[in-house]
Motif scaffolding. Sequence first.
Motif, PDB file in Angstrom:
ATOM      1  N   ALA A  61     -12.792  -1.287 -13.152  1.00 40.83           N
ATOM      2  CA  ALA A  61     -11.844  -0.965 -12.081  1.00 40.83           C
ATOM      3  C   ALA A  61     -10.508  -1.659 -12.311  1.00 40.83           C
ATOM      4  N   ALA A  62     -10.560  -2.892 -12.803  1.00 36.11           N
ATOM      5  CA  ALA A  62      -9.332  -3.627 -13.114  1.00 36.11           C
ATOM      6  C   ALA A  62      -8.595  -2.974 -14.271  1.00 36.11           C
ATOM      7  N   ASP A  63      -9.334  -2.580 -15.298  1.00 40.19           N
ATOM      8  CA  ASP A  63      -8.705  -1.944 -16.457  1.00 40.19           C
ATOM      9  C   ASP A  63      -8.003  -0.650 -16.052  1.00 40.19           C
ATOM     10  N   HIS A  64      -8.633   0.125 -15.187  1.00 37.32           N
ATOM     11  CA  HIS A  64      -8.007   1.379 -14.748  1.00 37.32           C
ATOM     12  C   HIS A  64      -6.722   1.102 -13.987  1.00 37.32           C
ATOM     13  N   ALA A  65      -6.770   0.164 -13.053  1.00 40.99           N
ATOM     14  CA  ALA A  65      -5.580  -0.145 -12.253  1.00 40.99           C
ATOM     15  C   ALA A  65      -4.434  -0.600 -13.141  1.00 40.99           C
ATOM     16  N   LYS A  66      -4.722  -1.509 -14.070  1.00 39.64           N
ATOM     17  CA  LYS A  66      -3.652  -2.041 -14.917  1.00 39.64           C
ATOM     18  C   LYS A  66      -3.125  -0.994 -15.890  1.00 39.64           C
ATOM     19  N   ALA A  67      -3.971  -0.073 -16.321  1.00 41.63           N
ATOM     20  CA  ALA A  67      -3.494   1.006 -17.189  1.00 41.63           C
ATOM     21  C   ALA A  67      -2.506   1.900 -16.444  1.00 41.63           C
ATOM     22  N   VAL A  68      -2.789   2.193 -15.179  1.00 46.15           N
ATOM     23  CA  VAL A  68      -1.866   2.994 -14.373  1.00 46.15           C
ATOM     24  C   VAL A  68      -0.573   2.227 -14.131  1.00 46.15           C
ATOM     25  N   MET A  69      -0.695   0.951 -13.803  1.00 45.04           N
ATOM     26  CA  MET A  69       0.489   0.108 -13.614  1.00 45.04           C
ATOM     27  C   MET A  69       1.356   0.096 -14.870  1.00 45.04           C
ATOM     28  N   GLN A  70       0.709  -0.042 -16.019  1.00 50.64           N
ATOM     29  CA  GLN A  70       1.424  -0.145 -17.283  1.00 50.64           C
ATOM     30  C   GLN A  70       2.218   1.126 -17.580  1.00 50.64           C
ATOM     31  N   VAL A  71       1.588   2.265 -17.383  1.00 54.61           N
ATOM     32  CA  VAL A  71       2.270   3.530 -17.649  1.00 54.61           C
ATOM     33  C   VAL A  71       3.390   3.754 -16.641  1.00 54.61           C
ATOM     34  N   ALA A  72       3.148   3.424 -15.377  1.00 49.68           N
ATOM     35  CA  ALA A  72       4.173   3.608 -14.351  1.00 49.68           C
ATOM     36  C   ALA A  72       5.395   2.738 -14.618  1.00 49.68           C
TER      37      ALA A  72
ATOM     38  N   THR B 188       0.832   5.933  -6.586  1.00 50.37           N
ATOM     39  CA  THR B 188       1.705   5.283  -5.614  1.00 50.37           C
ATOM     40  C   THR B 188       2.574   4.222  -6.263  1.00 50.37           C
ATOM     41  N   VAL B 189       2.042   3.523  -7.267  1.00 54.00           N
ATOM     42  CA  VAL B 189       2.789   2.437  -7.877  1.00 54.00           C
ATOM     43  C   VAL B 189       4.090   2.933  -8.498  1.00 54.00           C
ATOM     44  N   ALA B 190       4.102   4.145  -9.040  1.00 54.02           N
ATOM     45  CA  ALA B 190       5.334   4.702  -9.587  1.00 54.02           C
ATOM     46  C   ALA B 190       6.352   4.943  -8.479  1.00 54.02           C
ATOM     47  N   ARG B 191       5.882   5.388  -7.336  1.00 57.31           N
ATOM     48  CA  ARG B 191       6.772   5.606  -6.183  1.00 57.31           C
ATOM     49  C   ARG B 191       7.293   4.276  -5.652  1.00 57.31           C
ATOM     50  N   MET B 192       6.486   3.222  -5.749  1.00 60.71           N
ATOM     51  CA  MET B 192       6.935   1.901  -5.302  1.00 60.71           C
ATOM     52  C   MET B 192       8.084   1.383  -6.169  1.00 60.71           C
ATOM     53  N   ILE B 193       7.959   1.576  -7.474  1.00 57.51           N
ATOM     54  CA  ILE B 193       9.035   1.148  -8.380  1.00 57.51           C
ATOM     55  C   ILE B 193      10.325   1.871  -8.014  1.00 57.51           C
ATOM     56  N   ASP B 194      10.220   3.154  -7.742  1.00 62.41           N
ATOM     57  CA  ASP B 194      11.398   3.928  -7.354  1.00 62.41           C
ATOM     58  C   ASP B 194      11.952   3.440  -6.018  1.00 62.41           C
ATOM     59  N   ALA B 195      11.058   3.142  -5.076  1.00 56.95           N
ATOM     60  CA  ALA B 195      11.491   2.702  -3.745  1.00 56.95           C
ATOM     61  C   ALA B 195      12.216   1.367  -3.801  1.00 56.95           C
TER      62      ALA B 195
ATOM     63  N   THR C  28       0.820  -1.215   0.000  1.00 59.18           N
ATOM     64  CA  THR C  28       0.000   0.000   0.000  1.00 59.18           C
ATOM     65  C   THR C  28       0.850   1.260   0.000  1.00 59.18           C
ATOM     66  N   TYR C  29       1.996   1.219   0.673  1.00 56.05           N
ATOM     67  CA  TYR C  29       2.870   2.377   0.786  1.00 56.05           C
ATOM     68  C   TYR C  29       4.263   2.051   0.252  1.00 56.05           C
ATOM     69  N   PRO C  30       4.943   3.014  -0.367  1.00 56.19           N
ATOM     70  CA  PRO C  30       6.312   2.782  -0.833  1.00 56.19           C
ATOM     71  C   PRO C  30       7.254   2.350   0.285  1.00 56.19           C
ATOM     72  N   GLU C  31       6.975   2.785   1.501  1.00 49.65           N
ATOM     73  CA  GLU C  31       7.846   2.420   2.624  1.00 49.65           C
ATOM     74  C   GLU C  31       7.863   0.913   2.857  1.00 49.65           C
ATOM     75  N   GLN C  32       6.776   0.216   2.493  1.00 52.12           N
ATOM     76  CA  GLN C  32       6.759  -1.240   2.620  1.00 52.12           C
ATOM     77  C   GLN C  32       7.703  -1.891   1.609  1.00 52.12           C
ATOM     78  N   VAL C  33       7.813  -1.265   0.451  1.00 51.07           N
ATOM     79  CA  VAL C  33       8.786  -1.723  -0.542  1.00 51.07           C
ATOM     80  C   VAL C  33      10.199  -1.471  -0.033  1.00 51.07           C
ATOM     81  N   THR C  34      10.414  -0.311   0.550  1.00 53.12           N
ATOM     82  CA  THR C  34      11.721  -0.001   1.127  1.00 53.12           C
ATOM     83  C   THR C  34      12.107  -1.027   2.178  1.00 53.12           C
TER      84      THR C  34
END
Length: 435
Positions: free
Chosen positions: A282-293, A243-250, A197-203
């Motif tokens: 809702a799934a299509d929106h999430a995956k579109a954001v994931m794809q761009v990130a 948030t997903v873009a921040r997770m990739i960075d983290a 849920t949060y980039p800090e969990q990825v960290t």
Amino acid sequence: MTQGRRIATTFDARVGKGIGAALAAVDAELERRYPGDPGTRQPVHTVYVPADAFTEDTVRTWGDEALALLDAHAPDAAAFGAALGLDDALAGPVRERVRAKLTREPVEDLRIDFEDGYGNRPDAEEDADAARAAEVVARATADGDPARVAPQVGIRLKCMEAAVRDRGIRTLDIFLTGLVEAGALPAGLRLTLPKVTYPEQVTAMVRLCEQFEQDRGLPVGRLDFEIQIETSQSILGADGRATVARMIDAARGRATGLHYGTFDYSACCGVSAAHQAMDHPAADHAKAVMQVAAAGTGVRLSDGSTNVLPVGPTPQVHAAWQLHHRLVRRSLARAYYQGWDMHPGHLPSRYAAVYAFYREGFEEAALRLAAYAGNTGGSVMDEPATAKALSGYLLRGLDCGALDTAEVEQHSGLTREALDAYAVPRRSALTAAAG
């Protein structure tokens, strides 16, 4: 004719050098954040098996059960084609390749599940299952038979939320320690961090990887992991950012994939159970954001799963296969080249959809790429980006077994190495420069 003539310019050479100096930091940032696709094989699916059910025979058992279902409910090409809506020209070759795949390499990526598919158990029980999982993976990897061990294998640990955090960390430790003490970490090791849920969990996951590498004398970066996207907050944070873009960075280069969790994400968004599916808006929106990130980062996407199982009488099995086949084809068209499979009966429809997707278009793709490579023109004016997509399409078909090297070379006139150069141009350029 300009040959021999002086070409007039205005800028002093120092202008270009100054621009280069000003953009040096941006150049470095682009290289760090967007290295491009790694050019390695991506599995077409991930199979999830509860840790307590995982054995040395799991992969072979899944293959055998899938073969039995295929032979019982689609015993020949005509029945297979009718069940999945394949035309006559495709049905025979695709069924033959599906059957061969289920015999030779039934599972491409296996995840031993210590999360939702396993649940909360007494600590002693989960300790024992984690240790046993490491022993089985180590023995199977040493054996190396693709009919008995998936090329990629690993665990899904519990998430980094407070209630289960310590349990997840301990299971990860036991599993990795068991592998190291059995000899070495498998080349195809995969770790999956769920419900992020949060980039800090990825960290936090990065810290665990770094600490294990340090304690065990492993090369820096040896451990990497996938991030499961199962909450709305992982797509859009409270600050309004993706948030997903921040997770990739983290992840600091350790993230290899973003896996969409169909049912957790749908439930998080309030979708009723009857409408929780891979093709919900809702799934299509999430995956579109994931794809761009993830685009350009080298982090790959995986779609989720269907919970409709191909069991029961033939009409019921066919209906489940048709649904799964349609969903997989839909994902492939949207450039989600991987998904989850939850039951052996999903393997025939998974491979049928994947193989038909590549076989029905490979001749046209190969001929277009041949025209581009030879600069001979054709009915379509392709650009370098399209050549990259065409070669990537052919390589994915080769990797999963939908296509053969000989037929791709015959139609394209290009070797595997030449396809790689078009598919991952940046890597090829860097390799050439280093050479």
